[in-house]
Design a protein around this motif. Structure first.
Motif, PDB file in Angstrom:
ATOM      1  N   GLU A 165     -13.896 -27.231  79.440  1.00 50.67           N
ATOM      2  CA  GLU A 165     -14.518 -26.403  80.462  1.00 50.67           C
ATOM      3  C   GLU A 165     -15.708 -27.134  81.071  1.00 50.67           C
ATOM      4  O   GLU A 165     -16.469 -27.792  80.364  1.00 50.67           O
ATOM      5  N   ILE A 206      -8.756 -16.910  86.601  1.00 56.78           N
ATOM      6  CA  ILE A 206      -8.885 -18.200  85.937  1.00 56.78           C
ATOM      7  C   ILE A 206      -7.569 -18.561  85.259  1.00 56.78           C
ATOM      8  O   ILE A 206      -6.735 -17.695  84.994  1.00 56.78           O
ATOM      9  N   GLN A 207      -7.395 -19.851  84.999  1.00 61.23           N
ATOM     10  CA  GLN A 207      -6.205 -20.312  84.270  1.00 61.23           C
ATOM     11  C   GLN A 207      -6.124 -19.586  82.930  1.00 61.23           C
ATOM     12  O   GLN A 207      -7.158 -19.344  82.304  1.00 61.23           O
ATOM     13  N   ASN A 208      -4.936 -19.226  82.499  1.00 56.68           N
ATOM     14  CA  ASN A 208      -4.733 -18.485  81.252  1.00 56.68           C
ATOM     15  C   ASN A 208      -5.346 -17.096  81.283  1.00 56.68           C
ATOM     16  O   ASN A 208      -5.545 -16.488  80.241  1.00 56.68           O
ATOM     17  N   ALA A 252      -3.920 -16.535  72.778  1.00 57.73           N
ATOM     18  CA  ALA A 252      -2.786 -16.641  73.693  1.00 57.73           C
ATOM     19  C   ALA A 252      -3.169 -17.493  74.878  1.00 57.73           C
ATOM     20  O   ALA A 252      -2.345 -18.081  75.542  1.00 57.73           O
ATOM     21  N   ALA A 253      -4.444 -17.544  75.142  1.00 52.90           N
ATOM     22  CA  ALA A 253      -4.910 -18.298  76.279  1.00 52.90           C
ATOM     23  C   ALA A 253      -5.886 -19.354  75.789  1.00 52.90           C
ATOM     24  O   ALA A 253      -7.032 -19.085  75.523  1.00 52.90           O
ATOM     25  N   ARG A 254      -5.414 -20.540  75.619  1.00 53.48           N
ATOM     26  CA  ARG A 254      -6.256 -21.623  75.146  1.00 53.48           C
ATOM     27  C   ARG A 254      -6.466 -22.617  76.272  1.00 53.48           C
ATOM     28  O   ARG A 254      -5.555 -22.939  77.006  1.00 53.48           O
ATOM     29  N   SER A 255      -7.635 -23.117  76.349  1.00 48.89           N
ATOM     30  CA  SER A 255      -7.937 -24.079  77.415  1.00 48.89           C
ATOM     31  C   SER A 255      -7.220 -25.388  77.144  1.00 48.89           C
ATOM     32  O   SER A 255      -7.165 -25.864  76.021  1.00 48.89           O
ATOM     33  N   ARG A 256      -6.653 -25.943  78.187  1.00 54.01           N
ATOM     34  CA  ARG A 256      -6.061 -27.269  78.039  1.00 54.01           C
ATOM     35  C   ARG A 256      -7.038 -28.342  78.471  1.00 54.01           C
ATOM     36  O   ARG A 256      -6.897 -29.499  78.143  1.00 54.01           O
ATOM     37  N   ARG A 257      -7.993 -27.915  79.270  1.00 58.33           N
ATOM     38  CA  ARG A 257      -8.956 -28.884  79.761  1.00 58.33           C
ATOM     39  C   ARG A 257     -10.311 -28.492  79.205  1.00 58.33           C
ATOM     40  O   ARG A 257     -10.575 -27.328  78.966  1.00 58.33           O
ATOM     41  N   MET A 262     -21.656 -20.150  89.682  1.00 59.24           N
ATOM     42  CA  MET A 262     -21.561 -20.537  88.273  1.00 59.24           C
ATOM     43  C   MET A 262     -22.013 -21.986  88.147  1.00 59.24           C
ATOM     44  O   MET A 262     -22.355 -22.456  87.063  1.00 59.24           O
ATOM     45  N   GLY A 316      -7.922 -15.516  80.929  1.00 65.05           N
ATOM     46  CA  GLY A 316      -9.254 -15.255  80.370  1.00 65.05           C
ATOM     47  C   GLY A 316      -9.521 -13.778  80.166  1.00 65.05           C
ATOM     48  O   GLY A 316     -10.626 -13.298  80.384  1.00 65.05           O
ATOM     49  N   LEU A 317      -8.509 -13.048  79.729  1.00 62.71           N
ATOM     50  CA  LEU A 317      -8.700 -11.616  79.498  1.00 62.71           C
ATOM     51  C   LEU A 317      -9.600 -11.402  78.285  1.00 62.71           C
ATOM     52  O   LEU A 317      -9.741 -12.280  77.444  1.00 62.71           O
ATOM     53  N   PHE A 318     -10.189 -10.204  78.212  1.00 63.61           N
ATOM     54  CA  PHE A 318     -10.968  -9.855  77.033  1.00 63.61           C
ATOM     55  C   PHE A 318      -9.982  -9.411  75.953  1.00 63.61           C
ATOM     56  O   PHE A 318      -9.352  -8.362  76.091  1.00 63.61           O
ATOM     57  N   GLU A 326     -12.148 -19.581  78.623  1.00 63.31           N
ATOM     58  CA  GLU A 326     -11.756 -18.843  79.829  1.00 63.31           C
ATOM     59  C   GLU A 326     -12.346 -17.432  79.814  1.00 63.31           C
ATOM     60  O   GLU A 326     -12.731 -16.910  80.846  1.00 63.31           O
ATOM     61  N   THR A 327     -12.359 -16.822  78.618  1.00 58.12           N
ATOM     62  CA  THR A 327     -12.858 -15.453  78.521  1.00 58.12           C
ATOM     63  C   THR A 327     -14.345 -15.416  78.891  1.00 58.12           C
ATOM     64  O   THR A 327     -14.793 -14.551  79.631  1.00 58.12           O
ATOM     65  N   ARG A 344      -4.972 -14.322  68.004  1.00 54.74           N
ATOM     66  CA  ARG A 344      -4.091 -15.356  68.524  1.00 54.74           C
ATOM     67  C   ARG A 344      -4.632 -15.786  69.878  1.00 54.74           C
ATOM     68  O   ARG A 344      -4.648 -15.001  70.808  1.00 54.74           O
ATOM     69  N   ARG A 404     -16.673 -23.004  91.814  1.00 54.71           N
ATOM     70  CA  ARG A 404     -17.706 -22.351  91.017  1.00 54.71           C
ATOM     71  C   ARG A 404     -19.078 -22.381  91.694  1.00 54.71           C
ATOM     72  O   ARG A 404     -19.979 -21.662  91.267  1.00 54.71           O
ATOM     73  N   ALA A 420     -15.958 -17.697  80.704  1.00 52.67           N
ATOM     74  CA  ALA A 420     -16.118 -18.031  82.125  1.00 52.67           C
ATOM     75  C   ALA A 420     -15.771 -16.823  82.981  1.00 52.67           C
ATOM     76  O   ALA A 420     -16.466 -16.514  83.955  1.00 52.67           O
ATOM     77  N   GLN A 478      -0.065 -11.450  81.448  1.00 52.36           N
ATOM     78  CA  GLN A 478      -1.519 -11.590  81.323  1.00 52.36           C
ATOM     79  C   GLN A 478      -2.123 -12.058  82.637  1.00 52.36           C
ATOM     80  O   GLN A 478      -3.179 -11.598  83.055  1.00 52.36           O
TER      81      GLN A 478
END
Lengths: 374, 233
Positions: B227, A82-84, B220-225, A51, A86-88, B110-111, B218, A46, B113, A141
């Motif tokens: 941020e 990014i992990q997961n 669908a993408a939840r942070s596990r850590r 960031m 992070g889509l809108f 995540e969104t 939903r 980052r 970031a 995703q």
């Protein structure tokens, strides 16, 4: 090239996330930052797109201090995954992917066309274009996340544990896809992960970081596995690094023998002459059928249904010594079957012969390293 | 002259006139509350320490009975519509600020970031990412504020007949015509239900991106850590 030059990140409470880190990220290659949690790998990533601002030190992009560019310009020139994903959630897949091109002032049609191209490139069916993120699986995703990062064709791609949250099968698919895309596009990729296997698989260069944000070792995966810098790196690599290292050694030099390979219609003399304990029987096209002891084979009337399975074959040259060894270990006879690209048997090789090859390769590796020691 | 819809002439409005007046007195304050709540909520999101005192202050305001509020305001704004609408706007604000703050905070880390990393500035990120994702929570707040506002307007009947449909309650007593009270209650209930239905429709139109059936985002993408701090910059 991205040059990270003695960069330190210290937080107001005194925590040091990154400690005098220096790293050169070569162009058009994948550089992996790997380490346990709290080693500052995400912080380092980052800092490249600002960031996080370093407390000390500088980061140069193609020789220019990244602080000299407007921060939003800098970020739009770097894809970020990014992990997961992070889509809108409130934008369709095609609009998600078109985000940066639209911000850069592309027309709507051009941006959407580009998005459709990218969907194909990352292996997504374009029929998903008008869906919303919640309608996609985690793996899909993540593909959208990669497509979105590539949308404006940035030279640099920053990836922060992008594949950590998907199941192992999907993860392997995404990794293979990334390698394929990288072969086509040749981006400068900085990839963060805590998974050393992922680092070794994807990295051209791997930087192992330890707690407190210090660099433990920066080397190619093969060098990392053969010569870990210290106990920390060795521990981090895990117990089977010797086996994993074989992934980087070619099976081309293995000495194959064809003495123990007989066609299904072999004569009694041919069977008797081999002298081997086990014989590999092949069909008329030369494809492997299975193993048998010579005494069990009756010339001219070989019962193929009684044969021992030949197991998975390997392709010399294309497969690594690790694959060859795996084939030999899994084979009921202890011999691995070598085939050409068409699946025709080119010979067999014993565990002992593979062991010889490994020792020879290690010996060669030591002299090579001695020759190019920095 | 004793019909259900025969409004005593001293109210100076027909039945439909009273409805229009009632809607204006109820909905303008909600709109004003929303306009004030949006920037205030954004400040609370940006400066976390601001939120608890703001929440405390608005809760105290909410605890003031509307009648007391009206009486205090009469000294300044007289027996006017404004005297009714100011407290209602404040009550809306109290409901909407936490709704918006929670909505904006529900945007996955995540969104946010990813938006920052793609080069969204703070304003663009607020308008194009945080606010749209907070829309369902904001509409939920608007539903509460609207329903309570429609019912509270009737208290205005006590300060110079500024209660719109609520004035019918007073008229029912004065002229001994209970049907007027029934009319007032039913009409207000119908207005509240109608406005609520319109807000639900609005939310449906605003959020085609939400899973059908549940109507809840939903994650669908939840942070596990957790941020790193920079995620919200």
């Amino acid at each position: 090239m991205i040059r990270i030059d003695s960069v330190t990140k210290r937080y107001p409470d005194g925590t040091v996330a990154v400690d005098r880190l220096s790293l050169d990220v070569p162009d058009r290659s994948i550089t992996v930052l790997v380490g346990p949690s709290g080693c500052g790998k995400t912080t380092t990533l980052r800092m490249i797109n600002r960031m996080v601002e370093p407390t000390e030190g500088t980061i140069l992009l193609d020789g220019e201090d990244i602080r000299r560019r407007p921060v939003t310009d800098l970020r739009r020139s770097m894809g970020y995954v990014i992990q997961n994903a992070g889509l809108f959630p409130h934008r369709t897949i095609v609009d998600n992917i078109a985000t940066v091109p639209r911000m850069l002032g592309w027309g709507r049609q051009r941006a959407r066309k580009r998005a459709a191209e990218l969907m194909e490139r990352v292996g997504l069916d374009t029929s998903l274009a008008e869906r919303y993120p919640y309608q996609l699986s985690g793996g899909q995703q993540q593909r959208v996340g990669v497509a979105r990062a590539l949308a404006a064709d940035p030279p640099v791609l920053l990836m922060d544990e992008p594949f950590s949250a998907v199941d192992p099968v999907v993860r392997k698919g995404l990794q293979d896809e990334l390698l394929r895309i990288q072969e086509e596009l040749g981006k400068t990729i900085v990839f963060v992960t805590h998974d050393i296997d992922e680092a070794v698989k994807l990295g051209t260069m791997v930087a192992v970081l330890r707690e407190g944000g210090r660099l433990a070792q920066y080397a190619s995966p093969a060098e990392l596995l053969s010569a870990p810098a210290d106990g920390f790196v060795e521990d981090f690599l895990g117990a089977d690094r010797g086996i994993r290292r074989l992934s980087f050694l070619s099976s081309a030099a293995l000495e194959l023998t064809t003495d123990a390979v007989v066609p299904a219609d072999a004569s009694a003399e041919r069977i008797a002459a081999s002298g081997a304990r086990y014989l590999l029987v092949t069909d008329p096209d030369g494809r492997p059928l299975g193993w048998a002891e010579p005494g069990e084979l009756i010339a001219g009337d070989i019962r193929t249904d009684r044969l021992l399975p030949h197991g998975r074959p390997f392709v010399p040259g294309a497969d690594s010594l690790r694959v060859a060894l795996d084939c030999a270990v899994l084979s009921p006879t202890g011999w691995a079957v070598a085939v050409d690209a068409g699946g025709r048997v080119t010979g067999v090789v014993s565990q002992q012969a593979i062991g010889e090859a490994i020792r020879a390769a290690h010996a060669r590796g030591r002299t090579d390293q001695a020759g190019v020691a920095p | 002259m004793n019909g259900f819809f025969d409004i005593p002439s001293d109210l100076q409005h027909s039945w439909s006139g009273l409805i229009g007046l009632h809607l204006r007195e109820a909905l303008l304050p909600v709109a004003a509350g929303l306009l004030l709540a949006l920037p205030l909520a954004q400040l609370c999101v940006r400066f976390r320490r601001l939120y608890p005192p703001v929440l405390g202050a608005t809760t105290v305001l909410y605890a003031i009975p509307s009648l007391a509020f009206f009486v205090v305001l009469i000294d300044y704004t007289g027996q006017s519509e404004l005297t009714v609408m100011i407290p209602l706007a404040v009550y809306s604000l109290v409901v909407l600020v936490p709704a918006i703050v929670d909505g904006v905070r529900s945007v996955p880390g995540e969104t946010l970031a990813a938006a920052t990393a793609m080069g969204f500035g703070p304003v663009r990120r607020y308008l194009q990412v945080q606010l749209p994702i907070a829309a369902p929570a904001i509409v939920a707040g608007l539903r509460v504020a609207t329903a309570s506002s429609i019912s509270l307007v009737s208290v205005g009947a006590l300060i110079g007949n500024q209660g719109a449909l609520g004035n019918l309650l007073a008229a029912a007593q004065k002229y001994d015509r209970p049907e007027l009270a029934v009319n007032a209650v039913l009409t207000m209930a119908a207005l509240a239900i109608l406005c609520d239905a319109l807000l639900v429709l609005l939310r449906t139109l605003l959020t085609p991106w939400m899973p059908r059936g549940t109507r809840r985002p939903r994650p669908a993408a939840r942070s596990r850590r957790p941020e790193p701090e920079a995620a919200t910059r």
